[in-house]
Design an enzyme around this catalytic site. Structure first.
Site, PDB file in Angstrom:
ATOM      1  N   GLU A 258       1.024   4.654 -11.312  1.00  0.00           N
ATOM      2  CA  GLU A 258      -0.071   5.144 -10.476  1.00  0.00           C
ATOM      3  C   GLU A 258      -0.093   6.669 -10.525  1.00  0.00           C
ATOM      4  OE1 GLU A 258       0.464   3.326  -6.610  1.00  0.00           O
ATOM      5  OE2 GLU A 258       0.128   1.318  -7.419  1.00  0.00           O
ATOM      6  N   HIS A 281      -4.267   1.728  -4.305  1.00  0.00           N
ATOM      7  CA  HIS A 281      -3.085   1.387  -3.469  1.00  0.00           C
ATOM      8  C   HIS A 281      -3.357   1.699  -1.990  1.00  0.00           C
ATOM      9  CE1 HIS A 281       1.520   0.753  -3.770  1.00  0.00           C
ATOM     10  NE2 HIS A 281       1.060   0.296  -2.610  1.00  0.00           N
TER      11      HIS A 281
HETATM   12  N1  LIG Z   1      -1.064  -2.732  -1.252  1.00  0.00           N
HETATM   13  C1  LIG Z   1      -0.430  -2.130  -0.290  1.00  0.00           C
HETATM   14  O1  LIG Z   1      -0.799  -1.056   0.148  1.00  0.00           O
HETATM   15  C2  LIG Z   1       0.781  -2.791   0.307  1.00  0.00           C
HETATM   16  C3  LIG Z   1       1.095  -2.553   1.652  1.00  0.00           C
HETATM   17  C4  LIG Z   1       2.191  -3.231   2.205  1.00  0.00           C
HETATM   18  C5  LIG Z   1       2.959  -4.061   1.404  1.00  0.00           C
HETATM   19  N2  LIG Z   1       2.647  -4.232   0.087  1.00  0.00           N
HETATM   20  C6  LIG Z   1       3.432  -5.118  -0.771  1.00  0.00           C
HETATM   21  O2  LIG Z   1       3.106  -6.456  -0.438  1.00  0.00           O
HETATM   22  C7  LIG Z   1       4.190  -7.305  -0.799  1.00  0.00           C
HETATM   23  C8  LIG Z   1       4.471  -8.300   0.307  1.00  0.00           C
HETATM   24  O3  LIG Z   1       4.876  -7.612   1.473  1.00  0.00           O
HETATM   25  P1  LIG Z   1       5.524  -8.424   2.706  1.00  0.00           P
HETATM   26  O4  LIG Z   1       5.736  -7.466   3.800  1.00  0.00           O
HETATM   27  O5  LIG Z   1       4.746  -9.658   2.955  1.00  0.00           O
HETATM   28  O6  LIG Z   1       6.910  -8.804   2.036  1.00  0.00           O
HETATM   29  P2  LIG Z   1       7.923  -9.955   2.481  1.00  0.00           P
HETATM   30  O7  LIG Z   1       9.248  -9.539   1.975  1.00  0.00           O
HETATM   31  O8  LIG Z   1       7.751 -10.275   3.928  1.00  0.00           O
HETATM   32  O9  LIG Z   1       7.405 -11.239   1.655  1.00  0.00           O
HETATM   33  C9  LIG Z   1       7.581 -11.405   0.278  1.00  0.00           C
HETATM   34  C10 LIG Z   1       7.697 -12.899   0.031  1.00  0.00           C
HETATM   35  O10 LIG Z   1       7.631 -13.129  -1.381  1.00  0.00           O
HETATM   36  C11 LIG Z   1       8.569 -14.159  -1.700  1.00  0.00           C
HETATM   37  N3  LIG Z   1       8.847 -14.059  -3.122  1.00  0.00           N
HETATM   38  C12 LIG Z   1       9.569 -13.099  -3.758  1.00  0.00           C
HETATM   39  N4  LIG Z   1       9.530 -13.301  -5.082  1.00  0.00           N
HETATM   40  C13 LIG Z   1       8.767 -14.417  -5.287  1.00  0.00           C
HETATM   41  C14 LIG Z   1       8.343 -15.097  -6.451  1.00  0.00           C
HETATM   42  N5  LIG Z   1       8.680 -14.680  -7.670  1.00  0.00           N
HETATM   43  N6  LIG Z   1       7.575 -16.198  -6.289  1.00  0.00           N
HETATM   44  C15 LIG Z   1       7.209 -16.627  -5.036  1.00  0.00           C
HETATM   45  N7  LIG Z   1       7.595 -16.006  -3.902  1.00  0.00           N
HETATM   46  C16 LIG Z   1       8.344 -14.901  -4.033  1.00  0.00           C
HETATM   47  C17 LIG Z   1       9.740 -13.882  -0.778  1.00  0.00           C
HETATM   48  O11 LIG Z   1      10.563 -15.015  -0.620  1.00  0.00           O
HETATM   49  C18 LIG Z   1       9.011 -13.490   0.518  1.00  0.00           C
HETATM   50  O12 LIG Z   1       8.755 -14.616   1.320  1.00  0.00           O
HETATM   51  C19 LIG Z   1       5.358  -6.382  -1.136  1.00  0.00           C
HETATM   52  O13 LIG Z   1       5.486  -6.275  -2.536  1.00  0.00           O
HETATM   53  C20 LIG Z   1       4.938  -5.039  -0.564  1.00  0.00           C
HETATM   54  O14 LIG Z   1       5.488  -3.962  -1.273  1.00  0.00           O
HETATM   55  C21 LIG Z   1       1.563  -3.624  -0.471  1.00  0.00           C
END
Ligand SMILES: NC(=O)c1ccc[n+]([C@@H]2O[C@H](COP(=O)([O-])OP(=O)(O)OC[C@H]3O[C@@H](n4cnc5c(N)ncnc54)[C@H](O)[C@@H]3O)[C@@H](O)[C@H]2O)c1
Length: 398
Positions: A258, A281
């Site tokens: 990015e 993002h």
């Molecule tokens: N776009 C944005 O601005 C933004 C903002 C916040 C979070 N995020 C991203 O969103 C994602 C999710 O955030 P969250 O708070 O829900 O995280 P979280 O840790 O609560 O949930 C992630 C889930 O994914 C599951 N998981 C991991 N690898 C997997 C796979 N290969 N297949 C299936 N399930 C899998 C885990 O078991 C967990 O339940 C993260 O990557 C975070 O960095 C992005």
């Protein structure tokens, strides 16, 4: 107590800390290591966002530092082990922008399903195309959520409220909310849903988990969203499947690389594709999320300073102990080896100090014990606790 907040942390954080009795200094920008070390002289609480690196060297040269608040989600910019080894608690805001990401995902699902991207482009080009072809309601369509964590699970609830059916796949055991259907494999999900949305975490093994094979398994004409991490998806494969029409539309918020700053060129092979929403993002970037992060993290710092509470700390054991009036609290962070609690209590017993409340927690190499005692005790107690070989840090909270 002095707090230094960098990188334009939300003003609500300042209010929370000032109300808690802290002197707060604010800086708009990030600091490099040498600037940070100089600025931390006499500072107990540090607040940063993602652009200030708190290295082991910086922590080592900041003996007054008690806690660091990451006013964001990620904590990669902080050397957590070095902080823990010096008894410096680290807090972040893991849930503050969950709802913001969910709302963007919902907006994009509806936008793509109605082909708003195309209608909008046409209108700006002066083309009036009033037609229902290819435009659908989301009601009754099946959403496939990959990664049913904080964001995935909340999206599940909101999508069902809109009348969507929800399937999910998670590598961990997760409670299915509402009427959501759990899939036993990613393939089972891909073959059965109209919209695939990724919400997995950023663990290294998730690199490239979604590529040509997974796009090919999606139902023809289905939609794809990624608001999780950029490195999870093969963008070349996504481009090919959009161009072939197999994937009818996509929304992508995160990219393998990015641009560093506002105004830098965004380079991606997804540019220029039809029915593809690209956003910089911003899934979690709303004023509400920033405000919530400010209040949440500042509250954690305040509670750590005043009560020794470490609930949701990212590097210390999680402890919170209700305090009784008329007691003093001793917060003791130590190396997690056998016998420390017995030694602490032995010192207290030797000085005839009555324990009114106590809680111990351990996490990896660290142990943390909160002990409430009556207000009359000899000062030697604290000296002896501080002098133990296993002690990392001892603090008296009245
Ligand atoms: N776009 C944005 O601005 C933004 C903002 C916040 C979070 N995020 C991203 O969103 C994602 C999710 O955030 P969250 O708070 O829900 O995280 P979280 O840790 O609560 O949930 C992630 C889930 O994914 C599951 N998981 C991991 N690898 C997997 C796979 N290969 N297949 C299936 N399930 C899998 C885990 O078991 C967990 O339940 C993260 O990557 C975070 O960095 C992005």
């Amino acid at each position: 107590m002095r707090a230094l907040l960098l990188e334009s942390v939300h003003p609500d954080a300042v209010d929370v800390l000032r109300a808690g009795g802290c002197d707060v200094e604010l800086l708009e920008r990030a600091l490099d290591e040498s600037e940070l070390v100089a600025a931390l002289d006499g500072v107990q609480l540090l607040g940063i966002r993602s652009k200030t690196d708190v290295t082991a060297a910086a922590v080592a040269q900041a003996p007054d530092l008690l806690a660091i608040g990451a006013f964001c989600i990620g904590t990669n910019q902080i050397d957590l082990t070095a902080a823990g080894a010096r008894g410096v608690a680290v807090f972040n805001a893991p849930f503050s922008n969950t709802r913001s990401v969910v709302e963007l995902a919902i907006a994009e699902i509806i936008g793509l399903t109605r082909r708003l991207t195309q209608k909008n482009t046409d209108m700006h080009a002066g083309v009036w195309d009033k037609s229902a072809v290819g435009a659908h309601e989301v009601r009754g369509r099946r959403l496939g959520i990959v990664g049913y964590g904080n964001i995935g699970a909340q999206l599940s609830v909101v999508a069902e409220a809109l009348g969507m059916a929800v399937s999910f796949f998670d590598t961990a055991d997760k409670l299915a909310l509402g009427n959501a259907r759990r899939c036993r494999s990613l393939d089972e999900l891909l073959e059965s849903v109209d919209v695939v949305t990724l919400h997995v975490d950023g663990r290294a093994t998730n690199a490239g988990i979604f590529g040509a094979e997974q796009f090919a398994k999606m139902r023809p004409g289905s939609l794809f969203l990624n608001l999780s991490r950029g490195f999870v998806v093969d963008h070349h494969a996504l481009r090919e499947h959009i161009e072939s029409g197999h994937v009818a539309g996509a929304a992508v918020d995160v990219f393998p690389t990015e641009p560093k700053g506002r105004g830098d060129e965004f380079v991606s092979e997804l540019r220029g594709l039809p029915n593809v929403i690209l956003t910089p993002h911003i899934g979690g970037s709303t004023e509400e999320a920033q405000q919530d992060i400010g209040r949440y993290v500042a509250g954690k710092l305040r509670d750590f300073v005043t009560e020794g509470a470490t609930t949701m700390s990212v590097n210390l054991p999680h402890l919170a102990l209700p305090q009784q009036d008329g007691s003093h609290r001793i917060a003791h962070i130590h190396h997690n080896v056998p016998g420390v609690l017995a030694t602490i209590n032995g010192i207290l017993a030797e000085h005839k100090v009555n324990i009114e409340g106590q809680l111990l927690g351990t996490r990896g190499e660290l142990g943390y014990v909160l002990t409430d005692v009556g207000v009359d005790y000899p000062p030697a107690v604290l000296d002896e606790l501080g002098g133990l070989e296993e002690t990392v840090r001892v603090r008296l909270l009245s």
